[in-house]
Motif scaffolding. Structure first.
Motif, PDB file in Angstrom:
ATOM      1  N   GLY A 229       0.831  -1.203   0.000  1.00 31.43           N
ATOM      2  CA  GLY A 229       0.000   0.000   0.000  1.00 31.43           C
ATOM      3  C   GLY A 229       0.867   1.255   0.000  1.00 31.43           C
ATOM      4  O   GLY A 229       0.558   2.247  -0.662  1.00 31.43           O
ATOM      5  N   LEU A 230       1.964   1.202   0.739  1.00 34.46           N
ATOM      6  CA  LEU A 230       2.862   2.352   0.818  1.00 34.46           C
ATOM      7  C   LEU A 230       3.574   2.563  -0.521  1.00 34.46           C
ATOM      8  O   LEU A 230       3.756   3.692  -0.980  1.00 34.46           O
ATOM      9  CB  LEU A 230       3.884   2.148   1.950  1.00 34.46           C
ATOM     10  N   TYR A 231       3.954   1.466  -1.145  1.00 28.45           N
ATOM     11  CA  TYR A 231       4.554   1.532  -2.484  1.00 28.45           C
ATOM     12  C   TYR A 231       3.606   2.267  -3.445  1.00 28.45           C
ATOM     13  O   TYR A 231       4.010   3.154  -4.186  1.00 28.45           O
ATOM     14  CB  TYR A 231       4.800   0.106  -2.993  1.00 28.45           C
ATOM     15  N   ASP A 232       2.341   1.897  -3.402  1.00 30.42           N
ATOM     16  CA  ASP A 232       1.340   2.546  -4.276  1.00 30.42           C
ATOM     17  C   ASP A 232       1.214   4.036  -3.968  1.00 30.42           C
ATOM     18  O   ASP A 232       1.056   4.857  -4.860  1.00 30.42           O
ATOM     19  CB  ASP A 232      -0.043   1.902  -4.080  1.00 30.42           C
ATOM     20  N   LEU A 233       1.286   4.358  -2.677  1.00 29.57           N
ATOM     21  CA  LEU A 233       1.123   5.745  -2.244  1.00 29.57           C
ATOM     22  C   LEU A 233       2.311   6.603  -2.687  1.00 29.57           C
ATOM     23  O   LEU A 233       2.151   7.694  -3.228  1.00 29.57           O
ATOM     24  CB  LEU A 233       0.990   5.771  -0.716  1.00 29.57           C
ATOM     25  N   ILE A 234       3.510   6.081  -2.503  1.00 25.76           N
ATOM     26  CA  ILE A 234       4.718   6.846  -2.855  1.00 25.76           C
ATOM     27  C   ILE A 234       4.846   6.939  -4.379  1.00 25.76           C
ATOM     28  O   ILE A 234       5.266   7.964  -4.922  1.00 25.76           O
ATOM     29  CB  ILE A 234       5.982   6.186  -2.259  1.00 25.76           C
ATOM     30  N   GLY A 273       2.564   1.688 -16.918  1.00 25.02           N
ATOM     31  CA  GLY A 273       1.829   2.814 -16.338  1.00 25.02           C
ATOM     32  C   GLY A 273       1.112   2.476 -15.035  1.00 25.02           C
ATOM     33  O   GLY A 273       0.346   3.282 -14.516  1.00 25.02           O
ATOM     34  N   TYR A 274       1.374   1.297 -14.503  1.00 25.17           N
ATOM     35  CA  TYR A 274       0.782   0.933 -13.202  1.00 25.17           C
ATOM     36  C   TYR A 274       1.736   1.394 -12.100  1.00 25.17           C
ATOM     37  O   TYR A 274       2.429   0.592 -11.483  1.00 25.17           O
ATOM     38  CB  TYR A 274       0.508  -0.571 -13.139  1.00 25.17           C
ATOM     39  N   THR A 275       1.756   2.711 -11.901  1.00 30.18           N
ATOM     40  CA  THR A 275       2.757   3.276 -10.990  1.00 30.18           C
ATOM     41  C   THR A 275       2.216   3.514  -9.584  1.00 30.18           C
ATOM     42  O   THR A 275       2.848   4.157  -8.772  1.00 30.18           O
ATOM     43  CB  THR A 275       3.278   4.615 -11.559  1.00 30.18           C
ATOM     44  N   GLY A 276       1.022   3.020  -9.317  1.00 31.83           N
ATOM     45  CA  GLY A 276       0.445   3.218  -7.983  1.00 31.83           C
ATOM     46  C   GLY A 276      -0.796   4.077  -8.067  1.00 31.83           C
ATOM     47  O   GLY A 276      -1.447   4.148  -9.107  1.00 31.83           O
ATOM     48  N   ARG A 277      -1.110   4.762  -6.960  1.00 32.89           N
ATOM     49  CA  ARG A 277      -2.361   5.535  -6.882  1.00 32.89           C
ATOM     50  C   ARG A 277      -2.434   6.621  -7.947  1.00 32.89           C
ATOM     51  O   ARG A 277      -3.499   6.964  -8.417  1.00 32.89           O
ATOM     52  CB  ARG A 277      -2.505   6.171  -5.509  1.00 32.89           C
ATOM     53  N   LYS A 278      -1.278   7.219  -8.281  1.00 37.58           N
ATOM     54  CA  LYS A 278      -1.309   8.296  -9.278  1.00 37.58           C
ATOM     55  C   LYS A 278      -1.431   7.730 -10.698  1.00 37.58           C
ATOM     56  O   LYS A 278      -1.738   8.459 -11.640  1.00 37.58           O
ATOM     57  CB  LYS A 278      -0.046   9.145  -9.163  1.00 37.58           C
ATOM     58  N   GLY A 279      -1.158   6.429 -10.899  1.00 43.41           N
ATOM     59  CA  GLY A 279      -1.201   5.811 -12.219  1.00 43.41           C
ATOM     60  C   GLY A 279      -2.481   5.001 -12.418  1.00 43.41           C
ATOM     61  O   GLY A 279      -3.517   5.285 -11.803  1.00 43.41           O
ATOM     62  N   LYS A 280      -2.379   3.961 -13.240  1.00 41.04           N
ATOM     63  CA  LYS A 280      -3.582   3.163 -13.524  1.00 41.04           C
ATOM     64  C   LYS A 280      -3.946   2.220 -12.373  1.00 41.04           C
ATOM     65  O   LYS A 280      -4.966   1.558 -12.388  1.00 41.04           O
ATOM     66  CB  LYS A 280      -3.335   2.320 -14.786  1.00 41.04           C
ATOM     67  N   GLY A 282      -1.757  -0.102  -8.918  1.00 39.61           N
ATOM     68  CA  GLY A 282      -0.443  -0.565  -8.492  1.00 39.61           C
ATOM     69  C   GLY A 282      -0.612  -1.960  -7.937  1.00 39.61           C
ATOM     70  O   GLY A 282      -1.195  -2.824  -8.593  1.00 39.61           O
ATOM     71  N   PHE A 283      -0.149  -2.169  -6.726  1.00 38.35           N
ATOM     72  CA  PHE A 283      -0.377  -3.469  -6.092  1.00 38.35           C
ATOM     73  C   PHE A 283      -1.856  -3.605  -5.717  1.00 38.35           C
ATOM     74  O   PHE A 283      -2.370  -4.693  -5.565  1.00 38.35           O
ATOM     75  CB  PHE A 283       0.534  -3.629  -4.880  1.00 38.35           C
ATOM     76  N   TYR A 284      -2.485  -2.455  -5.565  1.00 37.27           N
ATOM     77  CA  TYR A 284      -3.942  -2.433  -5.390  1.00 37.27           C
ATOM     78  C   TYR A 284      -4.519  -1.523  -6.464  1.00 37.27           C
ATOM     79  O   TYR A 284      -3.827  -0.651  -6.989  1.00 37.27           O
ATOM     80  CB  TYR A 284      -4.328  -1.853  -4.020  1.00 37.27           C
ATOM     81  N   ARG A 285      -5.768  -1.713  -6.782  1.00 33.23           N
ATOM     82  CA  ARG A 285      -6.449  -0.721  -7.612  1.00 33.23           C
ATOM     83  C   ARG A 285      -7.942  -0.780  -7.317  1.00 33.23           C
ATOM     84  O   ARG A 285      -8.451  -1.781  -6.802  1.00 33.23           O
ATOM     85  CB  ARG A 285      -6.196  -0.971  -9.103  1.00 33.23           C
ATOM     86  N   ILE A 286      -8.607   0.307  -7.637  1.00 32.67           N
ATOM     87  CA  ILE A 286     -10.061   0.301  -7.530  1.00 32.67           C
ATOM     88  C   ILE A 286     -10.573   0.040  -8.939  1.00 32.67           C
ATOM     89  O   ILE A 286     -10.239   0.766  -9.876  1.00 32.67           O
ATOM     90  CB  ILE A 286     -10.580   1.673  -7.050  1.00 32.67           C
ATOM     91  N   ASN A 287     -11.351  -0.985  -9.087  1.00 32.00           N
ATOM     92  CA  ASN A 287     -11.872  -1.318 -10.414  1.00 32.00           C
ATOM     93  C   ASN A 287     -13.385  -1.214 -10.405  1.00 32.00           C
ATOM     94  O   ASN A 287     -14.032  -1.518  -9.402  1.00 32.00           O
ATOM     95  CB  ASN A 287     -11.440  -2.741 -10.786  1.00 32.00           C
ATOM     96  N   LYS A 288     -13.917  -0.766 -11.522  1.00 29.92           N
ATOM     97  CA  LYS A 288     -15.378  -0.669 -11.588  1.00 29.92           C
ATOM     98  C   LYS A 288     -15.913  -1.882 -12.316  1.00 29.92           C
ATOM     99  O   LYS A 288     -15.579  -2.119 -13.478  1.00 29.92           O
ATOM    100  CB  LYS A 288     -15.770   0.611 -12.335  1.00 29.92           C
ATOM    101  N   PHE A 306      -7.210  -9.454  -8.617  1.00 27.37           N
ATOM    102  CA  PHE A 306      -8.355 -10.192  -8.061  1.00 27.37           C
ATOM    103  C   PHE A 306      -9.014  -9.328  -7.004  1.00 27.37           C
ATOM    104  O   PHE A 306      -8.342  -8.478  -6.430  1.00 27.37           O
ATOM    105  CB  PHE A 306      -7.878 -11.497  -7.413  1.00 27.37           C
ATOM    106  N   PRO A 307     -10.320  -9.545  -6.742  1.00 24.84           N
ATOM    107  CA  PRO A 307     -10.930  -8.773  -5.646  1.00 24.84           C
ATOM    108  C   PRO A 307     -10.114  -8.976  -4.369  1.00 24.84           C
ATOM    109  O   PRO A 307      -9.753 -10.109  -4.024  1.00 24.84           O
ATOM    110  CB  PRO A 307     -12.322  -9.399  -5.504  1.00 24.84           C
ATOM    111  N   SER A 308      -9.778  -7.876  -3.731  1.00 26.96           N
ATOM    112  CA  SER A 308      -8.907  -7.929  -2.556  1.00 26.96           C
ATOM    113  C   SER A 308      -9.609  -8.639  -1.393  1.00 26.96           C
ATOM    114  O   SER A 308     -10.800  -8.470  -1.174  1.00 26.96           O
ATOM    115  CB  SER A 308      -8.541  -6.500  -2.179  1.00 26.96           C
ATOM    116  N   LYS A 309      -8.825  -9.453  -0.682  1.00 20.85           N
ATOM    117  CA  LYS A 309      -9.404 -10.195   0.454  1.00 20.85           C
ATOM    118  C   LYS A 309      -8.951  -9.573   1.756  1.00 20.85           C
ATOM    119  O   LYS A 309      -7.788  -9.209   1.892  1.00 20.85           O
ATOM    120  CB  LYS A 309      -8.889 -11.648   0.438  1.00 20.85           C
ATOM    121  N   LYS A 310      -9.891  -9.450   2.692  1.00 19.98           N
ATOM    122  CA  LYS A 310      -9.515  -8.953   4.012  1.00 19.98           C
ATOM    123  C   LYS A 310      -8.843 -10.091   4.775  1.00 19.98           C
ATOM    124  O   LYS A 310      -9.391 -11.191   4.833  1.00 19.98           O
ATOM    125  CB  LYS A 310     -10.774  -8.498   4.762  1.00 19.98           C
TER     126      LYS A 310
END
Ligand code: NAD
Length: 740
Positions: A229-234, A273-280, A282-288, A306-310
C-alpha cells in the motif's frame, strides 16, 4: 542571529510544503521557482491541499511568490535560504553560487536533498561559506511528518546549527535529528530497507499483498498501508529511482544491495503505467465492475488483479513478541522481516549515527512506526533474539550485545531533544492499573492516561482507566497517531448484533459518568490531543478542565454520520459553550441552532484555527506546534493551577418546542432538496430534540443530568434502529459513510 525571514527556492512538492509550514509558524516566506507561474501554481496547490498544509487558509497570501531572475533580491533579506530544487547537482551548484553571491552575511543556506552527500553539495563553497551551509531534510507532507534530519559539515558554525535545530523544533514543531552524511541519512536508509525486505520476503514466501500488508502493518506497529500500500502511495516508479540512487551510493558490501534488485513484475508495472495511486493502479487498484467500485489486489505470481481479500490474523494489538512466535506463515514472515531489519539497522551504528536510538526516533517521526528496530529488539528480549538469530558477522552492535546479553541495553529514549517528552517520562514511570484499552502511569504529583487501542477507540475499559486516574491531577496524552477516533464502533456493534442493548446503555451511562467525573473531580484534568479527536474522543477532551492541543488535529463531533448523536456529553458541552456568547444572551435560539448546524453536519476542523470558530477549542486552550512539547505544556498548566477548584455545574435555559420546530423546518428543506434521506431525517429529529432541551421552555432550568438523559435516550433509540446499525456496519467495513 534570528530567523525572521526565509526564502525557499524550488516550489515543487517539498518547497511548497516547507513554505506552507513556515507560513504556519508566522514566518514571512518567499517561494521562488524558475518562473513566477510555477510558484503561483504551487501556492494554489497549497491552498487546495488535502489534508491541508496550512493551519489557516486565509494566510495563503503571506507566502510571497516570484521567480529566480526578477525576484532573487529577496535572498538579500533572508536569514535562512532553503534550496528545494530538483535532485540535480549541476542545478543545485548553480543555485548556491547565486545564493552565496547575494545572501546577507551569516544567513543560513540549506538543501533539502534526499540523496546527495553534503561533501558533494558543498564542493564549490569557500571555507567561510561552508560555515553556514547544511542539509535540512524535511519529509513529505511537511506539516504532518515530524522528522527533520539535519546534516552538518565539518566547517559548520555549531552555534548556528544548534540555533537552527532549536528553531525547527520550537517554531516548526519538528523532531530535528542531527545525523551523519551517509546515503539516505537515518529515516530513508532504514525505512526503505525495511520496505524492501518486507516486499522481497513476501515474494519469496509466496504471500499475497494483502497478507504481507496485514503483518507488516498494524501488528508490527507500522501504518496500515503496509508495504505494498505504501509503495502505491509513494509511486512505484519513484521507489525504483530511490533504489537506483541507493545502489549507486552504497558500497557493494552493504546488505541493502540484496534487497534492491529489480523485480520483473515491478518493472513491468512501471513500464505499463501501473505506478500506484497516481497511475492506472499498483499493487492495489479500484476497479469498476457492473457500476460498482471494487478494491482489487495484484497476484504476485500471475500479475493479475483479483478482488482484494480482508486478512484476519486475529490480532488487533501491536504485539511483536507474539507475532514472531506464531506457528504459521505469518509468524515466519514477521520474524524474517523483523530480524533482518534489526540486523541491518544495528549494522549501521555508529556509521550513520552514534546514537542507535535516533534510528528508532527517525522511524517513528518519518515513517510513523510505533516502535523502531531497537525497541522491537528490546521487546523481543536480547536472549530470546539471540536464541533464534546468529547471522551477525561484522555487526559490532549485535556482537557486543550477544556477549553482554544486557536486556536493559536501551537506556534513555529521545536523546535528540532536550524537551521532556512523554516518551522519555514513560520509560521511568510506574505503570498501575493498566487494562486492554489504556495504561495509567503514576508520578509523584500527577497521573497520565495513555489510550492503547487501535486509533485509540474508546470502550468501557478506557473509561475505567480515566475514572481510576482522577485520584491525582491527570494528563490524558498519548504517543500514537490519534488522540482518539471516538467510541469503538465494533464494540457497540457486537452488542447490537446480539440484541444486547442493555450493555450498550450501561457503557454510555458509564461514559457520561466518567466525563462528569473528569470535569468535576477535585484535581485538574488536562487533555493533550493530537491527530484525530473525534466523537467520544472529543467528549473526553471537552470535559477536561484544560487543553493543550497539537496544531495537527482533526477535531469534531461526527456521530450523526453513523446515524447516532453525541451522547457522552458532546451536545451538552457544545451548548454550554455557545450559550455563553453575546449573541446567545440576546437570542435564546442562537446557541441551539448553531450547535444543531455543527453537529448535524458532523463538521470537523483540521487545525485549532478552524476549531475555534466552531468552539471545538477555546481561545484559552494552548496550541502547540511541537507534539513532543505537549507534556511539558500540560505540566506547566498543572503547576500554575495548584489551587484548582472544580467548575460549578452549568445550568441550561433552552427554548424547547419553539426552536425544535425551526430545526425540523431546516431538516424538511434538506429532505426536500434530497440532501438527506429518510434516516437522516430521523437522526436530525433526535438531535433537534436534545439541543432544544426536549420538553422544556425558556423559563425552566435544566441541569447537566437532564441533558445527559436526553442524549442517552436519543442515542439508544437510534442505536436500536436497523438503519443506524446499517450505517455503522457500512462504515466499519468501508471506512465510508452510508447515506440512508
Ligand atoms: P519537485 O520536482 O516536485 O520540485 C522541484 C522544483 O524545482 C520544480 O518546481 C522546478 O521547477 C524547480 N526548479 C528546477 N530547477 C530550478 C532552478 N534552477 N531554480 C528554481 N527552481 C528550480 O521536487 P521535490 O520532490 O519537491 O524535491 C525537491 C528536493 O527535495 C530534492 O532535492 C529532493 O531530493 C528532496 N526531497 C524530496 C522529497 C519528496 O518526497 N518528494 C522528500 C524529501 C526530500
Amino acid at each position: 542571529m534570528k530567523i525572521k525571514n526565509v526564502v525557499v527556492i524550488g516550489s515543487g512538492t517539498m518547497g511548497s510544503g516547507i513554505a506552507a509550514h513556515l507560513c504556519n509558524a508566522n514566518i514571512p516566506v518567499t517561494l521562488l521557482d524558475l518562473k513566477t507561474e510555477i510558484s503561483e501554481k504551487a501556492r494554489d496547490r497549497i491552498y487546495k491541499s488535502k489534508p491541508p498544509l496550512l493551519l489557516d487558509k486565509s494566510k495563503i497570501n503571506n507566502i510571497n511568490i516570484g521567480n529566480i531572475k526578477d525576484d532573487f533580491d529577496t535572498v538579500k533579506d533572508a536569514d535562512w535560504i532553503v534550496e528545494a530544487v530538483v535532485e540535480r547537482i549541476d542545478i543545485k551548484h548553480d543555485i548556491y553560487d547565486k545564493i552565496f553571491k547575494n545572501r546577507k552575511k551569516g544567513a543560513i543556506v540549506s538543501s533539502n536533498t534526499s540523496s546527495i552527500p553534503i561533501k558533494v553539495l558543498s564542493q564549490k563553497l569557500t571555507e567561510e561559506e561552508k560555515k553556514d551551509f547544511c542539509i535540512t531534510h524535511f519529509f513529505n507532507p511537511v506539516r504532518y511528518m515530524g522528522l527533520l534530519e539535519i546534516v552538518k559539515n565539518e566547517n559548520n558554525d555549531l552555534e548556528k546549527i544548534n540555533y537552527l535545530k532549536k528553531f525547527c523544533e520550537t517554531e516548526l514543531g519538528k523532531g530535528a535529528i542531527i545525523c551523519n552524511d551517509t546515503p539516505g541519512f537515518l529515516g530513508n536508509r532504514v525505512g526503505v530497507y525495511a520496505m524492501q525486505i518486507a516486499m522481497t520476503e513476501a515474494f519469496k514466501m509466496k504471500l499475497s499483498v494483502e497478507e504481507a500488508d496485514s503483518i507488516f502493518g498494524r501488528p508490527m506497529g507500522i501504518p496500515k498501508t503496509g508495504v505494498f500500500g505504501l509503495y502505491d502511495l509513494i509511486g512505484i516508479d519513484l521507489m525504483a529511482d530511490v533504489l537506483k540512487s541507493f545502489i549507486k551510493e552504497l558500497p557493494e558490501s552493504d546488505k541493502f544491495h540484496l534487497v534492491a534488485k529489480e523485480i520483473p513484475l515491478v518493472k513491468k508495472l512501471i513500464e505499463t503505467g501501473y505506478t500506484g495511486r497516481k497511475g492506472k493502479g499498483g499493487f492495489y487498484r479500484i476497479n469498476k465492475t457492473d457500476g460498482k467500485k471494487v478494491m482489487e489486489a495484484l497476484n504476485l505470481e500471475t500479475g493479475e488483479y483479483f478482488p482484494s481479500k480482508k486478512i484476519n490474523i486475529n490480532s488487533e494489538k501491536i504485539d511483536i513478541k507474539n507475532l514472531i512466535n506464531r506457528n504459521d506463515k505469518y509468524g515466519e514472515y514477521a520474524w524474517s522481516v523483523i530480524s533482518k531489519i534489526i540486523s541491518y539497522a544495528s549494522s549501521l551504528v555508529p556509521g550513520i549515527t552514534k546514537e542507535f536510538n535516533d534510528i528508532d526516533e527517525a522511524m517513528r517521526l518519518g515513517f510513523n512506526w510505533t516502535k523502531g528496530p531497537f525497541e522491537m529488539l528490546e521487546e523481543i528480549g536480547v536472549s530470546n533474539f539471540f536464541s533464534k538469530f546468529d547471522d551477525f558477522k561484522d555487526n559490532k552492535f549485535l556482537e557486543n550485545l550477544e556477549k553482554n546479553k544486557n536486556e536493559k541495553f536501551y537506556g534513555e529514549r529521545q536523546k535528540y531533544t532536550d524537551i521532556e517528552t512523554l516518551g522519555k517520562v514513560k520509560k521511568n514511570a510506574i505503570k498501575i492499573d493498566g487494562n486492554d484499552s489504556a495504561e495509567i502511569y503514576r508520578f509523584k504529583d500527577y497521573n497520565i492516561v495513555e489510550f492503547t487501542t487501535k486509533a485509540n477507540a474508546l470502550d468501557y475499559n478506557s473509561m475505567d482507566a480515566l475514572k481510576k486516574a482522577t485520584d491525582k491531577p491527570l494528563i490524558i496524552i498519548n504517543e500514537s497517531m490519534q488522540f482518539s477516533a471516538g467510541v469503538n464502533l465494533s464494540y457497540t456493534m457486537d452488542f447490537a448484533s446480539k440484541g444486547d442493548f442493555k450493555s450498550i446503555e450501561k457503557f454510555i451511562r458509564y461514559f457520561q459518568e466518567t466525563c462528569k467525573h473528569l470535569k468535576y473531580s477535585d484535581h485538574p484534568v488536562i487533555s493533550a490531543p493530537s491527530g484525530l479527536t473525534l466523537g467520544g474522543g472529543f467528549e473526553v477532551m471537552v470535559h477536561s478542565n484544560f487543553v493543550a492541543s497539537h496544531t495537527n488535529i482533526v477535531i469534531g463531533l461526527v456521530e450523526t454520520i453513523v446515524g447516532l448523536i453525541p451522547a457522552g456529553g458532546g451536545c451538552k458541552e457544545m451548548l454550554s459553550r455557545w450559550i455563553n456568547t453575546k449573541e446567545a444572551k440576546q437570542d435564546p435560539e442562537y446557541a441551539p441552532l448553531k450547535v444543531f448546524d455543527i453537529i448535524g453536519y458532523g463538521k470537523t476542523a483540521t487545525s485549532p484555527v478552524e476549531a475555534e470558530p466552531m468552539k471545538y477549542l477555546r481561545p484559552e486552550d494552548k496550541k502547540v506546534m511541537n507534539r513532543n512539547s505537549l507534556l511539558e505544556v500540560s505540566k506547566k498548566i498543572l503547576d500554575s493551577n495548584k489551587d484548582f477548584k472544580a467548575p460549578s455545574e452549568t445550568k441550561f435555559k433552552l427554548p424547547g418546542k419553539a426552536v425544535k420546530d425551526k430545526m425540523i423546518k431546516i431538516l424538511e428543506k434538506l429532505y426536500n432538496d434530497k440532501m438527506i434521506l429518510d434516516h437522516g431525517m430521523i437522526v436530525g429529529k433526535e438531535l433537534a430534540n436534545v439541543l432544544s432541551g426536549g420538553d422544556t421552555n425558556i423559563n425552566k432550568t435544566l441541569s447537566e443530568e437532564n441533558l445527559f438523559k436526553l442524549e442517552l435516550d436519543s442515542f439508544m433509540s437510534l442505536m436500536e434502529t436497523k438503519e443506524t446499525q446499517n450505517r455503522i456496519k457500512h462504515t466499519l467495513a468501508t471506512g465510508k459513510p452510508l447515506i440512508n
